[in-house]
Design a protein around this motif. Structure first.
Motif, mmCIF file in Angstrom:
data_model
loop_
_atom_site.group_PDB
_atom_site.id
_atom_site.type_symbol
_atom_site.label_atom_id
_atom_site.label_comp_id
_atom_site.label_asym_id
_atom_site.label_seq_id
_atom_site.Cartn_x
_atom_site.Cartn_y
_atom_site.Cartn_z
ATOM 1 N N ILE A 24 0.838 -1.199 0.000
ATOM 2 C CA ILE A 24 0.000 0.000 0.000
ATOM 3 C C ILE A 24 0.873 1.249 0.000
ATOM 4 O O ILE A 24 0.590 2.223 -0.715
ATOM 5 N N ARG A 28 0.924 4.093 -2.936
ATOM 6 C CA ARG A 28 0.733 5.509 -2.608
ATOM 7 C C ARG A 28 1.919 6.345 -3.102
ATOM 8 O O ARG A 28 1.753 7.339 -3.821
ATOM 9 N N THR A 34 -4.337 6.083 -3.661
ATOM 10 C CA THR A 34 -4.687 6.214 -2.246
ATOM 11 C C THR A 34 -6.126 5.737 -2.036
ATOM 12 O O THR A 34 -6.806 5.356 -2.976
ATOM 13 N N PHE A 36 -7.266 3.180 -0.085
ATOM 14 C CA PHE A 36 -7.472 1.730 -0.033
ATOM 15 C C PHE A 36 -8.436 1.354 1.087
ATOM 16 O O PHE A 36 -8.359 1.882 2.196
ATOM 17 N N ARG A 38 -9.402 -1.921 3.252
ATOM 18 C CA ARG A 38 -8.797 -3.209 3.595
ATOM 19 C C ARG A 38 -9.845 -4.189 4.096
ATOM 20 O O ARG A 38 -10.835 -3.796 4.708
ATOM 21 N N ALA A 59 -6.831 -5.354 -0.252
ATOM 22 C CA ALA A 59 -6.997 -3.899 -0.212
ATOM 23 C C ALA A 59 -7.390 -3.457 -1.614
ATOM 24 O O ALA A 59 -6.806 -3.908 -2.604
#
Length: 167
Positions: A24, A28, A34, A36, A38, A59
């Motif tokens: 992640i 990013r 961006t 995400f 989960r 995610a």
């Protein structure tokens, strides 16, 4: 129907990782992705003809009408995520595309028939046994010999409007 005929409903690119937090952060910092969401899940799937448990962390980030998905295999029937993927190499490893199956459950049943007729194997099928009462169904089809990666198909009950992938 040919697999290419369904590519108009493509909505997701999916990657495998060994470390969700690092993946992640990479998405990013290096890709500008961006937002995400989960999840962690353990489900029973039919995997290459055998009922097995599968546990994963996932995610997903929405990018317009599409999704960027990261999966970290945890336990159970994880071979399709780990075979032929160098998890020790890059933090993100391309694995599959996902294609939406729109409409009622009858469209899902037709898709399953189409896959069986194609000769490709189901790597995963959820629910493990066909269930017309299901609200969400998905399968991973082993299309590696024809196009080099797995293909996922996802159907959601139209009553779940808003949760379904955009087409």
């Amino acid at each position: 129907m040919h697999i290419g005929d369904r590519y108009g409903q493509l909505f997701q690119m999916s990657y495998i990782t060994r470390d969700m937090d690092a993946a992640i952060a990479h998405a990013r910092d290096q890709l500008g992705i961006t937002g995400f969401r989960r999840s962690e899940s353990t489900i029973e799937v039919m995997s290459f003809g055998q009922k097995r448990t599968l546990s994963v962390k996932a995610a997903m980030a929405d990018i317009g009408a599409n999704q960027f998905e990261i999966i970290q295999p945890v336990a159970g029937a994880t071979e399709i995520y780990t075979d032929e993927v160098d998890l020790g190499g890059h933090i993100l490893n391309f694995h599959h595309v996902a294609i939406a199956v729109e409409g009622g459950y009858d469209n899902w049943a037709r898709l399953l028939d189409d896959v069986r007729a194609s000769g490709d194997e189901f790597a995963f099928l959820f629910p493990a046994e066909p269930d017309p009462q299901a609200k969400v169904c998905f399968c991973y089809v082993d299309t590696r010999q024809r196009i080099g990666h797995y293909t996922e198909y996802l159907w959601m009950d139209p009553a779940l409007a808003g949760a379904a992938p955009a087409s």
